[in-house]
Design an enzyme around this catalytic site. Sequence first.
Site, mmCIF file in Angstrom:
data_model
loop_
_atom_site.group_PDB
_atom_site.id
_atom_site.type_symbol
_atom_site.label_atom_id
_atom_site.label_comp_id
_atom_site.label_asym_id
_atom_site.label_seq_id
_atom_site.Cartn_x
_atom_site.Cartn_y
_atom_site.Cartn_z
ATOM 1 N N ASP A 46 0.845 -1.196 0.000
ATOM 2 C CA ASP A 46 0.000 0.000 0.000
ATOM 3 C C ASP A 46 0.880 1.245 0.000
ATOM 4 O O ASP A 46 1.558 1.536 0.991
ATOM 5 C CB ASP A 46 -0.910 -0.002 1.238
ATOM 6 C CG ASP A 46 -1.898 1.154 1.199
ATOM 7 O OD1 ASP A 46 -2.977 0.978 0.611
ATOM 8 O OD2 ASP A 46 -1.578 2.243 1.728
ATOM 9 N N TYR A 51 3.154 9.772 -0.391
ATOM 10 C CA TYR A 51 4.269 9.210 0.377
ATOM 11 C C TYR A 51 5.617 9.411 -0.330
ATOM 12 O O TYR A 51 6.669 9.171 0.266
ATOM 13 C CB TYR A 51 4.077 7.706 0.639
ATOM 14 C CG TYR A 51 2.768 7.302 1.287
ATOM 15 C CD1 TYR A 51 1.933 8.243 1.889
ATOM 16 C CD2 TYR A 51 2.337 5.976 1.280
ATOM 17 C CE1 TYR A 51 0.720 7.865 2.455
ATOM 18 C CE2 TYR A 51 1.137 5.592 1.847
ATOM 19 C CZ TYR A 51 0.324 6.542 2.422
ATOM 20 O OH TYR A 51 -0.873 6.157 2.973
ATOM 21 N N LYS A 76 -2.530 5.933 -4.405
ATOM 22 C CA LYS A 76 -3.626 6.877 -4.145
ATOM 23 C C LYS A 76 -3.324 8.219 -4.786
ATOM 24 O O LYS A 76 -2.166 8.681 -4.764
ATOM 25 C CB LYS A 76 -3.811 7.075 -2.638
ATOM 26 C CG LYS A 76 -3.732 5.794 -1.844
ATOM 27 C CD LYS A 76 -3.971 5.970 -0.364
ATOM 28 C CE LYS A 76 -3.626 4.687 0.375
ATOM 29 N NZ LYS A 76 -2.212 4.567 0.781
ATOM 30 N N HIS A 109 -7.365 9.699 -2.329
ATOM 31 C CA HIS A 109 -6.764 9.602 -0.986
ATOM 32 C C HIS A 109 -7.633 10.250 0.097
ATOM 33 O O HIS A 109 -7.807 9.691 1.193
ATOM 34 C CB HIS A 109 -5.381 10.258 -1.013
ATOM 35 C CG HIS A 109 -4.448 9.770 0.049
ATOM 36 N ND1 HIS A 109 -3.089 9.740 -0.121
ATOM 37 C CD2 HIS A 109 -4.664 9.297 1.301
ATOM 38 C CE1 HIS A 109 -2.512 9.266 0.976
ATOM 39 N NE2 HIS A 109 -3.452 9.002 1.856
ATOM 40 N N LYS A 232 2.643 -1.009 8.902
ATOM 41 C CA LYS A 232 3.950 -0.514 8.436
ATOM 42 C C LYS A 232 5.003 -0.803 9.490
ATOM 43 O O LYS A 232 4.791 -0.549 10.679
ATOM 44 C CB LYS A 232 3.869 0.996 8.189
ATOM 45 C CG LYS A 232 5.209 1.668 7.903
ATOM 46 C CD LYS A 232 5.827 2.288 9.146
ATOM 47 C CE LYS A 232 7.207 2.861 8.907
ATOM 48 N NZ LYS A 232 7.839 3.340 10.143
ATOM 49 N N SER A 233 6.141 -1.303 9.067
ATOM 50 C CA SER A 233 7.297 -1.366 9.955
ATOM 51 C C SER A 233 8.555 -1.416 9.106
ATOM 52 O O SER A 233 8.574 -2.067 8.061
ATOM 53 C CB SER A 233 7.242 -2.592 10.868
ATOM 54 O OG SER A 233 8.434 -2.633 11.631
ATOM 55 N N VAL A 234 9.596 -0.744 9.600
ATOM 56 C CA VAL A 234 10.900 -0.863 8.933
ATOM 57 C C VAL A 234 11.821 -1.784 9.748
ATOM 58 O O VAL A 234 13.008 -1.867 9.475
ATOM 59 C CB VAL A 234 11.564 0.521 8.734
ATOM 60 C CG1 VAL A 234 10.810 1.331 7.693
ATOM 61 C CG2 VAL A 234 11.665 1.295 10.045
ATOM 62 N N ARG A 238 9.659 -7.046 13.364
ATOM 63 C CA ARG A 238 8.237 -6.672 13.438
ATOM 64 C C ARG A 238 7.505 -7.003 12.143
ATOM 65 O O ARG A 238 6.338 -7.379 12.166
ATOM 66 C CB ARG A 238 8.106 -5.178 13.713
ATOM 67 C CG ARG A 238 8.538 -4.783 15.113
ATOM 68 C CD ARG A 238 8.530 -3.282 15.236
ATOM 69 N NE ARG A 238 8.741 -2.837 16.602
ATOM 70 C CZ ARG A 238 8.894 -1.559 16.937
ATOM 71 N NH1 ARG A 238 8.850 -0.608 16.003
ATOM 72 N NH2 ARG A 238 9.059 -1.220 18.197
ATOM 73 N N ASN A 242 4.287 -9.243 12.332
ATOM 74 C CA ASN A 242 2.989 -8.776 11.826
ATOM 75 C C ASN A 242 2.425 -9.695 10.747
ATOM 76 O O ASN A 242 1.253 -9.572 10.376
ATOM 77 C CB ASN A 242 3.121 -7.353 11.257
ATOM 78 C CG ASN A 242 3.518 -6.334 12.318
ATOM 79 O OD1 ASN A 242 3.433 -6.616 13.508
ATOM 80 N ND2 ASN A 242 3.952 -5.156 11.893
HETATM 81 P P1 NDP Z 1 0.628 1.458 11.887
HETATM 82 O O1 NDP Z 1 -0.585 1.366 12.752
HETATM 83 O O2 NDP Z 1 0.872 0.401 10.880
HETATM 84 O O3 NDP Z 1 1.879 1.610 12.850
HETATM 85 C C1 NDP Z 1 3.185 1.817 12.387
HETATM 86 C C2 NDP Z 1 4.093 2.121 13.593
HETATM 87 O O4 NDP Z 1 4.065 1.035 14.507
HETATM 88 C C3 NDP Z 1 5.530 2.337 13.215
HETATM 89 O O5 NDP Z 1 6.039 3.316 14.103
HETATM 90 C C4 NDP Z 1 6.197 0.995 13.484
HETATM 91 O O6 NDP Z 1 7.535 1.190 13.868
HETATM 92 C C5 NDP Z 1 5.367 0.478 14.656
HETATM 93 N N1 NDP Z 1 5.185 -0.984 14.607
HETATM 94 C C6 NDP Z 1 4.861 -1.736 13.547
HETATM 95 N N2 NDP Z 1 4.750 -3.035 13.893
HETATM 96 C C7 NDP Z 1 5.007 -3.098 15.218
HETATM 97 C C8 NDP Z 1 5.082 -4.172 16.145
HETATM 98 N N3 NDP Z 1 4.843 -5.426 15.771
HETATM 99 N N4 NDP Z 1 5.371 -3.872 17.437
HETATM 100 C C9 NDP Z 1 5.611 -2.599 17.825
HETATM 101 N N5 NDP Z 1 5.566 -1.542 16.988
HETATM 102 C C10 NDP Z 1 5.275 -1.796 15.688
HETATM 103 O O7 NDP Z 1 0.575 2.909 11.207
HETATM 104 P P2 NDP Z 1 0.612 3.531 9.777
HETATM 105 O O8 NDP Z 1 0.115 4.910 9.967
HETATM 106 O O9 NDP Z 1 1.892 3.360 9.103
HETATM 107 O O10 NDP Z 1 -0.504 2.728 8.963
HETATM 108 C C11 NDP Z 1 -0.244 1.582 8.173
HETATM 109 C C12 NDP Z 1 -0.459 1.873 6.710
HETATM 110 O O11 NDP Z 1 -1.770 2.394 6.479
HETATM 111 C C13 NDP Z 1 0.461 2.977 6.150
HETATM 112 O O12 NDP Z 1 1.774 2.532 5.947
HETATM 113 C C14 NDP Z 1 -0.278 3.335 4.890
HETATM 114 O O13 NDP Z 1 -0.056 2.365 3.901
HETATM 115 C C15 NDP Z 1 -1.730 3.298 5.373
HETATM 116 N N6 NDP Z 1 -2.214 4.627 5.794
HETATM 117 C C16 NDP Z 1 -3.169 5.226 5.008
HETATM 118 C C17 NDP Z 1 -3.672 6.456 5.323
HETATM 119 C C18 NDP Z 1 -4.713 7.057 4.461
HETATM 120 O O14 NDP Z 1 -5.036 8.255 4.644
HETATM 121 N N7 NDP Z 1 -5.277 6.351 3.519
HETATM 122 C C19 NDP Z 1 -3.193 7.216 6.490
HETATM 123 C C20 NDP Z 1 -2.203 6.493 7.292
HETATM 124 C C21 NDP Z 1 -1.768 5.232 6.937
HETATM 125 P P3 NDP Z 1 8.842 0.794 12.982
HETATM 126 O O15 NDP Z 1 8.541 1.080 11.538
HETATM 127 O O16 NDP Z 1 9.904 1.693 13.549
HETATM 128 O O17 NDP Z 1 9.115 -0.657 13.249
#
Ligand code: NDP
Length: 279
Positions: A46, A51, A76, A109, A232-234, A238, A242
């Site tokens: 996604d 982005y 989007k 979007h 999302k995670s980098v 994780r 996930n």
């Molecule tokens: P998420 O709810 O997926 O959370 C991401 C955060 O959580 C990051 O800081 C990540 O850290 C951390 N994280 C991920 N997995 C774990 C884990 N297993 N344990 C602990 N911490 C974890 O948030 P997003 O806002 O990124 O949402 C996901 C996706 O949704 C986006 O990437 C995008 O594709 C979409 N989105 C769409 C929107 C829209 O308007 N349509 C708006 C926002 C998001 P780290 O990376 O440091 O590991």
Amino acid sequence: MTSVPTISLNNGTSIPQLGYGVFQIKPDETKDATLSAFEVGYRHIDTAQMYQNEAGVGEALAASDLARDDVFITSKLNNGFHAHDDALAAFDLTLSTLGVDQIDLFLIHWPMPGIDIDFVETWKALEEVYRDGRAKAIGVSNFQANHLHRLIEETDVVPAVNQIEVHPYLVQDELREVCRELGIAVEAWSPIAQGQVLDNPAITGIAAEIGRTAAQVVLRWHIQRGDIVFPKSVTRSRVEENFALFDFELDNAQMGMITALDQGHRTGPNPDEFNYIPS
Ligand code: NDP
């Protein structure tokens, strides 16, 4: 390798219920992050024009040994392109930036209710790229019930998805029900509320009880509710964590405890007020 369930969208297109979100991944890190997600087994990415990392997703696809048909890609339309011709040009740019001839899903979007050019005109451009086959499916994001009703009344194609903020602090059951009645699949963005729900005692309690992590419990809750998610995670560990959601289940009591955490809390903008155009 784990097999991720698919959901059939209202036009018959099949989408993996679990994907990988790339919001806030830096453009120059997106290729490697996406390749890493492919290695773990993700086959649904996604991204969005906003982005600024579509190119990295495309580079990962090209560098992988996966066929184009093996990966479901969503992007989007950015908020500055809410006009028929601008939307068409922006769509072309998404295809060329990704390096593909066809995208699986393309979304508006944000509804941007406060701008002069409205989403109905923009949607008509998306209908064109759907009809000519360059988008397998089209949908919307952050649309409220009134936006969905208006779109359906004034245009021909019912959106395949509505991608909205959903997590235990914002369970969105009313809007999800409207989507269900209209045949629109729900995609839950920020599924773990960007981490904000992970130290909630109800969630950590369930996690301890079943020997899973808090993130897995919350993501499993989404899966059992039937929504599509792409955390999302980098962080590689994780990304793996996930993905491991399909060898356990939550019972009805656990599902209910998580849903009861709703507090109408948004981590992101309110779609009724968000009219931001990136420079
Ligand atoms: P998420 O709810 O997926 O959370 C991401 C955060 O959580 C990051 O800081 C990540 O850290 C951390 N994280 C991920 N997995 C774990 C884990 N297993 N344990 C602990 N911490 C974890 O948030 P997003 O806002 O990124 O949402 C996901 C996706 O949704 C986006 O990437 C995008 O594709 C979409 N989105 C769409 C929107 C829209 O308007 N349509 C708006 C926002 C998001 P780290 O990376 O440091 O590991």
